[in-house]
Write a protein that holds these residues in place. Structure first.
Motif, PDB file in Angstrom:
ATOM      1  N   ILE A   4       0.721  -1.240   0.013  1.00  0.00           N
ATOM      2  CA  ILE A   4      -0.136   0.081   0.030  1.00  0.00           C
ATOM      3  C   ILE A   4       0.843   1.099   0.037  1.00  0.00           C
ATOM      4  O   ILE A   4       0.580   2.294  -0.883  1.00  0.00           O
ATOM      5  CB  ILE A   4      -0.854  -0.032   1.429  1.00  0.00           C
ATOM      6  CG1 ILE A   4      -1.894  -1.163   0.989  1.00  0.00           C
ATOM      7  CG2 ILE A   4      -1.574   1.342   1.303  1.00  0.00           C
ATOM      8  CD1 ILE A   4      -2.838  -1.572   2.332  1.00  0.00           C
ATOM      9  N   ALA A   5       2.120   1.125   0.609  1.00  0.00           N
ATOM     10  CA  ALA A   5       2.893   2.309   0.877  1.00  0.00           C
ATOM     11  C   ALA A   5       3.514   2.624  -0.483  1.00  0.00           C
ATOM     12  O   ALA A   5       3.836   3.662  -0.850  1.00  0.00           O
ATOM     13  CB  ALA A   5       3.842   2.331   1.968  1.00  0.00           C
ATOM     14  N   ALA A   6       3.953   1.439  -1.163  1.00  0.00           N
ATOM     15  CA  ALA A   6       4.610   1.477  -2.428  1.00  0.00           C
ATOM     16  C   ALA A   6       3.543   2.183  -3.472  1.00  0.00           C
ATOM     17  O   ALA A   6       3.902   3.009  -4.375  1.00  0.00           O
ATOM     18  CB  ALA A   6       5.039   0.216  -3.054  1.00  0.00           C
ATOM     19  N   ASN A   7       2.388   1.855  -3.536  1.00  0.00           N
ATOM     20  CA  ASN A   7       1.113   2.189  -4.413  1.00  0.00           C
ATOM     21  C   ASN A   7       1.070   3.488  -4.108  1.00  0.00           C
ATOM     22  O   ASN A   7       0.730   4.472  -4.998  1.00  0.00           O
ATOM     23  CB  ASN A   7       0.036   1.289  -4.165  1.00  0.00           C
ATOM     24  CG  ASN A   7       0.161   0.024  -4.823  1.00  0.00           C
ATOM     25  OD1 ASN A   7       1.047  -0.211  -5.803  1.00  0.00           O
ATOM     26  ND2 ASN A   7      -0.594  -0.897  -4.423  1.00  0.00           N
ATOM     27  N   PHE A   8       0.934   4.026  -3.029  1.00  0.00           N
ATOM     28  CA  PHE A   8       0.754   5.505  -2.630  1.00  0.00           C
ATOM     29  C   PHE A   8       1.883   6.063  -3.091  1.00  0.00           C
ATOM     30  O   PHE A   8       1.836   7.628  -3.760  1.00  0.00           O
ATOM     31  CB  PHE A   8       0.798   5.682  -0.925  1.00  0.00           C
ATOM     32  CG  PHE A   8       0.625   7.004  -0.491  1.00  0.00           C
ATOM     33  CD1 PHE A   8      -0.682   7.885  -0.658  1.00  0.00           C
ATOM     34  CD2 PHE A   8       1.674   7.572  -0.125  1.00  0.00           C
ATOM     35  CE1 PHE A   8      -0.952   8.909  -0.372  1.00  0.00           C
ATOM     36  CE2 PHE A   8       1.465   9.064   0.216  1.00  0.00           C
ATOM     37  CZ  PHE A   8       0.111   9.901   0.321  1.00  0.00           C
ATOM     38  N   THR A   9       3.096   5.810  -2.829  1.00  0.00           N
ATOM     39  CA  THR A   9       4.281   6.440  -3.388  1.00  0.00           C
ATOM     40  C   THR A   9       4.252   6.735  -4.988  1.00  0.00           C
ATOM     41  O   THR A   9       4.735   7.595  -5.548  1.00  0.00           O
ATOM     42  CB  THR A   9       5.699   5.895  -3.062  1.00  0.00           C
ATOM     43  OG1 THR A   9       5.603   5.674  -1.470  1.00  0.00           O
ATOM     44  CG2 THR A   9       6.880   6.555  -3.371  1.00  0.00           C
ATOM     45  N   ASN A  61      10.971   1.919  -4.232  1.00  0.00           N
ATOM     46  CA  ASN A  61      11.671   0.681  -4.445  1.00  0.00           C
ATOM     47  C   ASN A  61      11.912  -0.032  -2.826  1.00  0.00           C
ATOM     48  O   ASN A  61      11.638  -1.033  -2.698  1.00  0.00           O
ATOM     49  CB  ASN A  61      13.150   0.912  -4.899  1.00  0.00           C
ATOM     50  CG  ASN A  61      13.040   0.766  -6.461  1.00  0.00           C
ATOM     51  OD1 ASN A  61      12.050   0.202  -6.993  1.00  0.00           O
ATOM     52  ND2 ASN A  61      14.021   1.625  -7.070  1.00  0.00           N
ATOM     53  N   PHE A  62      12.037   0.913  -1.769  1.00  0.00           N
ATOM     54  CA  PHE A  62      12.368   0.552  -0.455  1.00  0.00           C
ATOM     55  C   PHE A  62      10.886  -0.267  -0.155  1.00  0.00           C
ATOM     56  O   PHE A  62      10.866  -1.332   0.476  1.00  0.00           O
ATOM     57  CB  PHE A  62      12.506   1.678   0.485  1.00  0.00           C
ATOM     58  CG  PHE A  62      12.384   1.091   1.860  1.00  0.00           C
ATOM     59  CD1 PHE A  62      13.262   0.845   2.396  1.00  0.00           C
ATOM     60  CD2 PHE A  62      11.156   1.699   2.674  1.00  0.00           C
ATOM     61  CE1 PHE A  62      13.501   0.393   3.888  1.00  0.00           C
ATOM     62  CE2 PHE A  62      11.093   1.209   3.852  1.00  0.00           C
ATOM     63  CZ  PHE A  62      12.262   0.645   4.611  1.00  0.00           C
ATOM     64  N   PHE A  63       9.654   0.433  -0.424  1.00  0.00           N
ATOM     65  CA  PHE A  63       8.457  -0.255   0.199  1.00  0.00           C
ATOM     66  C   PHE A  63       8.234  -1.712  -0.745  1.00  0.00           C
ATOM     67  O   PHE A  63       7.797  -2.521  -0.358  1.00  0.00           O
ATOM     68  CB  PHE A  63       7.250   0.845  -0.270  1.00  0.00           C
ATOM     69  CG  PHE A  63       7.293   1.637   0.927  1.00  0.00           C
ATOM     70  CD1 PHE A  63       7.513   1.317   2.210  1.00  0.00           C
ATOM     71  CD2 PHE A  63       7.131   3.179   0.514  1.00  0.00           C
ATOM     72  CE1 PHE A  63       7.662   2.361   3.166  1.00  0.00           C
ATOM     73  CE2 PHE A  63       7.124   4.194   1.458  1.00  0.00           C
ATOM     74  CZ  PHE A  63       7.394   3.883   2.989  1.00  0.00           C
ATOM     75  N   LEU A  64       8.523  -1.414  -1.882  1.00  0.00           N
ATOM     76  CA  LEU A  64       8.363  -2.557  -2.925  1.00  0.00           C
ATOM     77  C   LEU A  64       9.192  -4.015  -2.191  1.00  0.00           C
ATOM     78  O   LEU A  64       8.824  -4.956  -2.298  1.00  0.00           O
ATOM     79  CB  LEU A  64       8.746  -2.359  -4.250  1.00  0.00           C
ATOM     80  CG  LEU A  64       7.745  -1.608  -5.291  1.00  0.00           C
ATOM     81  CD1 LEU A  64       8.392  -1.237  -6.518  1.00  0.00           C
ATOM     82  CD2 LEU A  64       6.397  -2.122  -5.346  1.00  0.00           C
ATOM     83  N   GLU A  65      10.641  -3.728  -2.072  1.00  0.00           N
ATOM     84  CA  GLU A  65      11.473  -4.507  -1.600  1.00  0.00           C
ATOM     85  C   GLU A  65      10.718  -5.089  -0.288  1.00  0.00           C
ATOM     86  O   GLU A  65      10.844  -6.153   0.144  1.00  0.00           O
ATOM     87  CB  GLU A  65      12.842  -4.057  -1.266  1.00  0.00           C
ATOM     88  CG  GLU A  65      13.939  -5.064  -0.868  1.00  0.00           C
ATOM     89  CD  GLU A  65      15.056  -4.355  -0.839  1.00  0.00           C
ATOM     90  OE1 GLU A  65      16.122  -5.387  -0.464  1.00  0.00           O
ATOM     91  OE2 GLU A  65      15.247  -3.183  -1.001  1.00  0.00           O
ATOM     92  N   LYS A  71      11.428  -4.706  -7.413  1.00  0.00           N
ATOM     93  CA  LYS A  71      11.625  -3.163  -7.411  1.00  0.00           C
ATOM     94  C   LYS A  71      12.171  -3.003  -9.173  1.00  0.00           C
ATOM     95  O   LYS A  71      12.765  -3.923  -9.533  1.00  0.00           O
ATOM     96  CB  LYS A  71      12.643  -2.782  -6.426  1.00  0.00           C
ATOM     97  CG  LYS A  71      13.788  -3.434  -6.370  1.00  0.00           C
ATOM     98  CD  LYS A  71      14.537  -2.812  -5.099  1.00  0.00           C
ATOM     99  CE  LYS A  71      16.256  -3.543  -5.174  1.00  0.00           C
ATOM    100  NZ  LYS A  71      16.853  -3.067  -4.251  1.00  0.00           N
ATOM    101  N   TYR A  72      12.196  -1.695  -9.318  1.00  0.00           N
ATOM    102  CA  TYR A  72      12.750  -1.184 -10.690  1.00  0.00           C
ATOM    103  C   TYR A  72      14.207  -0.883 -10.483  1.00  0.00           C
ATOM    104  O   TYR A  72      14.416  -0.259  -9.576  1.00  0.00           O
ATOM    105  CB  TYR A  72      11.703  -0.611 -11.474  1.00  0.00           C
ATOM    106  CG  TYR A  72      11.283   0.993 -10.942  1.00  0.00           C
ATOM    107  CD1 TYR A  72      11.864   1.803 -10.895  1.00  0.00           C
ATOM    108  CD2 TYR A  72      10.147   0.588  -9.910  1.00  0.00           C
ATOM    109  CE1 TYR A  72      11.159   3.211 -10.347  1.00  0.00           C
ATOM    110  CE2 TYR A  72       9.377   1.807  -9.362  1.00  0.00           C
ATOM    111  CZ  TYR A  72      10.266   2.952  -9.608  1.00  0.00           C
ATOM    112  OH  TYR A  72       9.494   4.227  -9.259  1.00  0.00           O
TER     113      TYR A  72
END
Length: 117
Positions: A4-9, A61-65, A71-72
């Motif tokens: 959710i944090a990654a999507n928000f970012t 990327n931090f949140f994705l990891e 991450k990309y």
């Protein structure tokens, strides 16, 4: 939670880019927007002209990891915007022209707005 944090970012990144490109038009509604748009515009042009990776990319990327997702490795623009907007054979020179165009279009927009006020 991290996804959710990654999507928000990611959404914040899209909104920021949209604001950088079209934020000068908000001046017609709220004149003090220039105090927010001008720094955002200069940051956007700086990122384009120096081929820098935006800090929001690192945060995403931090949140994705943390979420265990892929991450990309390239910047936000290269990963999300290029496939949508930019040609496949984009060069550094073309990216530089995009940065210059971003500045010129917004300066013209502000010029027309101030001229008509």
């Amino acid at each position: 939670m991290y996804q959710i944090a990654a999507n928000f970012t990611l959404m914040l990144h899209f909104i920021f880019i949209f604001f950088v490109v079209f934020g000068s038009l908000l001046f017609l509604v709220y004149s003090k927007i220039i105090f927010f748009h001008a720094p955002a515009l200069f940051w956007g042009a700086y990122v384009e002209l120096t081929h820098t990776v935006c800090p929001l990319t690192y945060i995403e990327n931090f949140f994705l990891e943390k979420a265990g997702l892929t991450k990309y490795t390239e910047g936000f623009i290269s990963n999300y915007i290029f496939p949508i907007v930019y040609p496949v054979d984009l060069t550094i020179e073309m990216q530089t022209y995009f940065g210059i165009t971003l500045m010129v279009v917004n300066l013209i927009s502000y010029g027309l707005i101030f001229k008509n006020k």
